[in-house]
Design a protein around this motif. Structure first.
Motif, PDB file in Angstrom:
ATOM      1  N   MET A  63      43.924-102.689 -89.053  1.00 48.96           N
ATOM      2  CA  MET A  63      43.199-103.087 -89.941  1.00 48.96           C
ATOM      3  C   MET A  63      43.738-101.878 -90.813  1.00 48.96           C
ATOM      4  O   MET A  63      44.066-101.729 -92.103  1.00 48.96           O
ATOM      5  N   MET A  64      44.120-100.396 -90.594  1.00 44.59           N
ATOM      6  CA  MET A  64      44.493 -99.158 -90.903  1.00 44.59           C
ATOM      7  C   MET A  64      45.988 -98.989 -91.041  1.00 44.59           C
ATOM      8  O   MET A  64      46.690 -99.111 -89.664  1.00 44.59           O
ATOM      9  N   LEU A 122      56.092-102.593 -93.444  1.00 45.91           N
ATOM     10  CA  LEU A 122      54.916-101.911 -92.533  1.00 45.91           C
ATOM     11  C   LEU A 122      55.143-103.312 -91.397  1.00 45.91           C
ATOM     12  O   LEU A 122      55.553-102.168 -90.208  1.00 45.91           O
ATOM     13  N   VAL A 123      55.406-104.360 -91.340  1.00 49.93           N
ATOM     14  CA  VAL A 123      56.150-105.709 -90.124  1.00 49.93           C
ATOM     15  C   VAL A 123      57.669-104.546 -89.889  1.00 49.93           C
ATOM     16  O   VAL A 123      57.527-104.251 -88.558  1.00 49.93           O
ATOM     17  N   LYS A 124      58.519-104.609 -90.948  1.00 49.85           N
ATOM     18  CA  LYS A 124      59.687-103.950 -90.181  1.00 49.85           C
ATOM     19  C   LYS A 124      59.610-103.054 -88.938  1.00 49.85           C
ATOM     20  O   LYS A 124      60.323-102.410 -88.655  1.00 49.85           O
ATOM     21  N   GLU A 125      58.800-101.321 -90.431  1.00 48.57           N
ATOM     22  CA  GLU A 125      58.691-100.678 -90.340  1.00 48.57           C
ATOM     23  C   GLU A 125      58.325-100.255 -88.024  1.00 48.57           C
ATOM     24  O   GLU A 125      58.802 -99.444 -87.554  1.00 48.57           O
ATOM     25  N   VAL A 126      57.080-101.899 -88.103  1.00 50.73           N
ATOM     26  CA  VAL A 126      56.482-100.342 -87.036  1.00 50.73           C
ATOM     27  C   VAL A 126      56.975-101.792 -86.051  1.00 50.73           C
ATOM     28  O   VAL A 126      56.728-101.497 -85.165  1.00 50.73           O
ATOM     29  N   PHE A 138      48.935-104.970 -97.840  1.00 56.99           N
ATOM     30  CA  PHE A 138      48.615-104.355 -99.316  1.00 56.99           C
ATOM     31  C   PHE A 138      50.601-103.550 -98.563  1.00 56.99           C
ATOM     32  O   PHE A 138      51.173-103.292 -99.925  1.00 56.99           O
ATOM     33  N   ARG A 139      51.116-103.415 -97.638  1.00 54.68           N
ATOM     34  CA  ARG A 139      52.891-103.042 -97.565  1.00 54.68           C
ATOM     35  C   ARG A 139      53.014-103.630 -96.326  1.00 54.68           C
ATOM     36  O   ARG A 139      53.127-103.623 -95.388  1.00 54.68           O
ATOM     37  N   PRO A 140      53.506-105.052 -96.838  1.00 55.39           N
ATOM     38  CA  PRO A 140      54.573-106.196 -96.090  1.00 55.39           C
ATOM     39  C   PRO A 140      55.669-105.008 -95.512  1.00 55.39           C
ATOM     40  O   PRO A 140      55.994-106.095 -94.116  1.00 55.39           O
TER      41      PRO A 140
END
Length: 224
Positions: free
Chosen positions: A152-153, A191-195, A187-189
């Motif tokens: 969630m966060m 992040l998909v690649k970042e994680v 809100f921060r798409p």
């Protein structure tokens, strides 16, 4: 009753535990449009609102359960209308889902599980606060080619990196794909690649399509 009024009425019915009346409201809306419109314009925004309230602990477990059952009822109607009653019985193989370590916001994950099950996937739901090793061990044990991790966060989404690291450590990146989801990814798409995620879905309704695509990618990458 316009769309916004329908959404507000649906929220009120779900919070009161009125599953049958909630379904009737959606049926009436779909009668003048279709079930996809009822899902996209009414139910999905309502589920997002209820998910936000769940995250802030403003609704009960029972109310979250009713929301999930209303979503399940809607999916069964869509499948019956499009492909016949046998569609939901299709066997699409096992997938593993859960909330990442330190994350306890379960409503979104439960809704995704319902969408996946209705599309014929064998869902292994590990629940909340799942470690990277638990995710990967269960995927290997069951033969799952997709792991779905929810957060969630932002602070807990960062923990998904450990799942990617575990897959890489065991040389399983080609065999097992990593789907990620949760409010923070909307809100921060980036992040998909970042994680280290291999993909995400905008909502639970699109989750089966994402899992199917990732499953096929996995098959192609490990084929001789």
């Amino acid at each position: 009753m316009n769309t916004e009024q329908t959404r507000m009425s649906l929220i009120a019915l779900i919070l009161k535990g009125e599953r049958e009346l909630a379904n009737t409201l959606l049926d009436d809306y779909a009668a003048s449009r279709d079930y996809h419109a009822a899902m996209g314009a009414v139910l999905e925004p309502v589920l997002e609102e209820i998910g936000s309230r769940w995250a802030s602990e403003n609704i009960s477990l029972a109310q979250g359960y009713i929301a999930g059952k209303v979503a399940e009822d809607m999916l069964l109607k869509i499948h019956a209308a499009e492909k016949g009653p046998a569609a939901a019985q299709a066997d699409n193989g096992p997938v593993v889902v859960g909330n990442i370590e330190d994350d306890y916001h379960s409503l979104g994950r439960k809704l995704v599980s319902i969408f996946l099950q209705s599309a014929g996937w064998q869902v292994v739901d590990l629940g909340n606060d799942v470690t990277a090793m638990e995710f990967v061990d269960k995927a290997v044990e069951t033969g799952a080619r997709v792991i779905g991790v929810s957060a969630m966060m932002y602070t807990t989404a960062e923990n998904i990196k450990s799942v990617r690291a575990e897959l890489d450590r065991r040389n399983l990146a080609g065999n097992i794909k990593l789907a990620v989801g949760g409010a923070v990814f909307k809100f921060r798409p980036e992040l998909v690649k970042e994680v280290g995620g291999d993909g995400t879905a905008a909502n639970g309704f699109e989750a089966p399509q994402l899992f199917a695509a990732l499953w096929q990618r996995s098959l192609k990458e490990v084929s001789p």
